[in-house]
Design an enzyme around this catalytic site. Structure first.
Site, PDB file in Angstrom:
ATOM      1  N   LYS A  47      -9.403  14.049 -28.413  1.00 61.20           N
ATOM      2  CA  LYS A  47     -10.418  13.797 -27.607  1.00 61.20           C
ATOM      3  C   LYS A  47     -11.890  13.742 -27.871  1.00 61.20           C
ATOM      4  CE  LYS A  47      -6.682  11.500 -26.460  1.00 61.20           C
ATOM      5  NZ  LYS A  47      -6.610   9.970 -26.525  1.00 61.20           N
TER       6      LYS A  47
HETATM    7  C1  LIG Z   1      -4.964   9.605 -26.186  1.00 57.58           C
HETATM    8  C2  LIG Z   1      -5.378   8.097 -24.969  1.00 57.58           C
HETATM    9  C3  LIG Z   1      -4.515   8.339 -24.187  1.00 57.58           C
HETATM   10  C4  LIG Z   1      -3.290   9.307 -23.946  1.00 57.58           C
HETATM   11  O1  LIG Z   1      -4.265   9.888 -22.944  1.00 57.58           O
HETATM   12  P1  LIG Z   1      -3.392  11.429 -22.812  1.00 57.58           P
HETATM   13  O2  LIG Z   1      -4.241  12.439 -22.121  1.00 57.58           O
HETATM   14  O3  LIG Z   1      -2.256  12.106 -23.837  1.00 57.58           O
HETATM   15  O4  LIG Z   1      -2.289  10.840 -21.327  1.00 57.58           O
HETATM   16  C5  LIG Z   1      -4.148   6.265 -23.929  1.00 57.58           C
HETATM   17  N1  LIG Z   1      -5.382   6.036 -23.988  1.00 57.58           N
HETATM   18  C6  LIG Z   1      -5.892   5.823 -25.445  1.00 57.58           C
HETATM   19  C7  LIG Z   1      -6.782   4.906 -25.710  1.00 57.58           C
HETATM   20  C8  LIG Z   1      -6.190   6.711 -25.362  1.00 57.58           C
HETATM   21  O5  LIG Z   1      -6.856   7.265 -26.965  1.00 57.58           O
END
Ligand SMILES: *Cc1c(COP(=O)(O)O)cnc(C)c1O
Length: 248
Positions: A47
């Site tokens: 992220k």
């Molecule tokens: C990465 C992501 C998630 C999942 O996030 P986690 O922390 O792995 O649960 C959910 N929604 C979107 C749009 C994402 O990019």
């Protein structure tokens, strides 16, 4: 968000935003995380900011915040810092059937320092995006992401381009493009394989690719170019030169 918020107000609904990779971005000059009733961010490894695993939950509603704090750790009414600090009472209670969804303190310690750098990280990615737009804008068969907002309001989490085989000079498609990039030691990725192509959803709901022609069109063509804040000038130049070499 304006129309969603208006609708929610009319119908007396709460808005929970999945803003997993939207840190730090803005909508109408307001930071994402301050618009809906609750907003969730992800700090997973890929992220815009990471703590390895974990995430962040934002709300300005005290009741919801209290509920989240209880539910994230077994439904216990006091957290571990509160209970095990010197002089604190050992007493605690389980007030709801909670989860084990807490973020480890070690990860949070990383996150506190990462948070100070999020705008710097974002600016670095924005600069990479700007150079991609400048350098890759005129290549036949290469479709760059369409901008729906000011570049500074965008998270630039990933940079997804489409390779349209019918229009590329060499007749190269997405898969061959990825192979060529891999040969040059450049990592790319496909964001995302649609849900209807995942075994569980396909079998459970009887989904077929022809039911989703638009998603299929994009899926066959999409590929993400390298985009990360630590990318060096040399790496960026190499990626751009390679894309041109492959497609021109
Ligand atoms: C990465 C992501 C998630 C999942 O996030 P986690 O922390 O792995 O649960 C959910 N929604 C979107 C749009 C994402 O990019």
């Amino acid at each position: 968000m304006d129309s969603i918020c208006a609708l929610a107000k009319d119908l007396n609904l709460k808005i929970m935003e999945d803003a997993a990779h939207a840190l730090p971005t803005r909508y109408n000059d307001k930071l994402i995380g301050t618009i809906g009733d609750v907003t969730c961010f992800s700090f997973y490894a890929n992220k815009t900011m990471t703590t390895g695993e974990g995430g962040m939950f934002c709300t300005d509603d005290d009741e919801i915040a209290k509920r989240v704090k209880v539910m994230r750790l077994h439904g216990i009414n006091r957290d571990v810092w509160d209970r095990f600090s010197t002089g604190a009472s050992w007493e605690y209670d389980v007030v709801a059937p909670g989860f084990k969804y807490n973020m480890p303190d070690i990860n949070a310690a990383l996150g506190i320092h990462q948070l100070k750098k999020i705008e710097l990280f974002r600016e670095k990615r924005e600069r990479i995006a700007k150079i991609y737009y400048e350098e890759l804008g005129e290549i036949p068969g290469l479709i760059l992401p369409r901008l729906y907002c000011d570049m500074k309001d965008h998270s630039w989490y990933i940079f997804v381009v489409l390779i349209d085989r019918d229009k590329t000079k060499s007749g190269i498609g997405r898969n061959e493009f990825i192979d060529e990039m891999t040969k040059r030691n450049i990592g790319t990725s496909v964001h995302y394989k649609p849900l209807h192509r995942m075994t569980y959803y396909r079998e459970k709901y009887g989904l077929k690719p022809e039911m989703f022609p638009n998603a299929e069109w994009v899926f066959e063509r999409c590929v993400s170019l390298p985009m990360f804040s630590a990318m060096t000038e040399n790496q960026l130049e190499y990626v751009i030169a390679s894309v041109k070499k492959i497609l021109l």
